[in-house]
Design a protein around this motif. Sequence first.
Motif, PDB file in Angstrom:
ATOM      1  N   ASP A  91      -0.121  -0.563   0.165  1.00 25.15           N
ATOM      2  CA  ASP A  91      -0.992  -1.433   0.953  1.00 25.15           C
ATOM      3  C   ASP A  91      -2.344  -0.749   1.168  1.00 25.15           C
ATOM      4  O   ASP A  91      -2.629  -0.238   2.257  1.00 25.15           O
TER       5      ASP A  91
ATOM      6  N   ARG B 209     -10.122   4.098  -5.215  1.00 25.61           N
ATOM      7  CA  ARG B 209     -10.760   3.546  -6.417  1.00 25.61           C
ATOM      8  C   ARG B 209     -10.928   4.616  -7.492  1.00 25.61           C
ATOM      9  O   ARG B 209     -10.698   4.373  -8.677  1.00 25.61           O
TER      10      ARG B 209
ATOM     11  N   SER C 237      -0.815   4.175   0.651  1.00 28.00           N
ATOM     12  CA  SER C 237      -1.981   3.441   0.169  1.00 28.00           C
ATOM     13  C   SER C 237      -1.703   2.755  -1.165  1.00 28.00           C
ATOM     14  O   SER C 237      -2.421   1.830  -1.554  1.00 28.00           O
TER      15      SER C 237
ATOM     16  N   PRO D  96      -8.738   1.571   4.867  1.00 25.29           N
ATOM     17  CA  PRO D  96     -10.090   1.296   4.367  1.00 25.29           C
ATOM     18  C   PRO D  96     -10.955   2.545   4.240  1.00 25.29           C
ATOM     19  O   PRO D  96     -11.819   2.591   3.365  1.00 25.29           O
ATOM     20  N   ILE D  97     -10.714   3.548   5.089  1.00 25.71           N
ATOM     21  CA  ILE D  97     -11.568   4.740   5.000  1.00 25.71           C
ATOM     22  C   ILE D  97     -11.307   5.515   3.718  1.00 25.71           C
ATOM     23  O   ILE D  97     -12.147   6.312   3.289  1.00 25.71           O
ATOM     24  N   HIS D  98     -10.154   5.280   3.087  1.00 21.71           N
ATOM     25  CA  HIS D  98      -9.813   6.006   1.859  1.00 21.71           C
ATOM     26  C   HIS D  98     -10.104   5.202   0.590  1.00 21.71           C
ATOM     27  O   HIS D  98      -9.802   5.675  -0.512  1.00 21.71           O
ATOM     28  N   LEU D  99     -10.683   4.011   0.726  1.00 20.24           N
ATOM     29  CA  LEU D  99     -10.911   3.185  -0.453  1.00 20.24           C
ATOM     30  C   LEU D  99     -11.775   3.864  -1.521  1.00 20.24           C
ATOM     31  O   LEU D  99     -11.517   3.689  -2.719  1.00 20.24           O
TER      32      LEU D  99
ATOM     33  N   GLY E  98      -5.174  -1.884   1.723  1.00 19.75           N
ATOM     34  CA  GLY E  98      -5.992  -2.489   2.772  1.00 19.75           C
ATOM     35  C   GLY E  98      -5.779  -1.881   4.139  1.00 19.75           C
ATOM     36  O   GLY E  98      -6.630  -2.026   5.023  1.00 19.75           O
ATOM     37  N   ARG E  99      -4.641  -1.183   4.344  1.00 20.53           N
ATOM     38  CA  ARG E  99      -4.394  -0.530   5.625  1.00 20.53           C
ATOM     39  C   ARG E  99      -5.171   0.778   5.751  1.00 20.53           C
ATOM     40  O   ARG E  99      -5.182   1.377   6.823  1.00 20.53           O
TER      41      ARG E  99
END
Length: 336
Positions: A34, A46, A31, A39-42, A36-37
């Motif tokens: 990338d 953050r 992560s 999304p569930i971990h955004l 963006g690969r």
Amino acid sequence: MPVRYRLVGPDLASVRFAVSPLNELVLSLRSWRDPGRFPIHLPWIRRMQQARDALDTEMLLALVDERTWTPDFLTPQPRSPLTRIEDELAAIAATPPDVVHRGLRLLYRADERIPPPLREPGALARVVTALAGYWDRCFAAHWPRMRSLLDGDVTYRGREIAQHGLATMFAGLSDRVTMTGDTVEVRLHSNVHYTRPTLGGLTLVPTMWTPAVAAPISPDEPSMIIYLARGSGTLWQPEPLPAPGALAALLGAHRAGLLARLDTPASSTELATRLGVTTTAVNQHLRALRAGGLLVSARHGRSVLYRRSDLGDRLLAGSGHPERLSRAERGGAPAR
């Protein structure tokens, strides 16, 4: 291209499940390359941005290539669903130099392509130190929640085997995994391909950090399939905070809900992530509950863990909350 594992005696003894904190730690570095690969971990990515500034980012980024692959020696075959990060990091530190070099050369395809930090004297010790720091700052507080999801997947797969057999269980891992006769085929997106018997068994490792399935790059590595755990998409969703009515009237809904939840130790960071609120807000409630004698706390690494005191247990039981017994009734240690 497929990797094929031929089961030697296709029975339950040939297939085992294991959960690896090191596996999750290393694969999460994808992560960084990338985000963006994943999304569930955004939400987690953050939250960890500031913590990452204090880490050895040069070394950690060197462990993932442009394809988001990692060297095999950093994701060794876990032996048990109860594997501890301390034991796995110690095993990495003891990896023979030739194994380290072979893994890096396989990943980067040539010595001159291996990133400079990994070619320096003492690189392996620096790798272990960097991973330990990453665990302490970014993973430890969230591991109980992650582990619960992974353990739940293992339980589900075991039930699948018992009720429907190995072939059905393998098919449920991914549409890229099939079992025909005594052979399990894993169709990878990469050009890695080999066929080998599963001497010593086949280990299945659930993860939250792969879009499909993965297997070791080298056929010399122990037989292993890493697959996406069920329910990974729910990992960072805020959880409800139920509170007993009488206790909520006494303490307030948020503090009563936290007290009900803290039968097992948790940090303010972990609780804030679960509930979808700020760490500052959670800390205010935790400090008030501890000042009132309803929680006890202890430092664990960089985190402070909170759990209910015996007084908190008794107050919760007296409110009519159905969940918990006191630690004395459970046979546990008294609060300190």
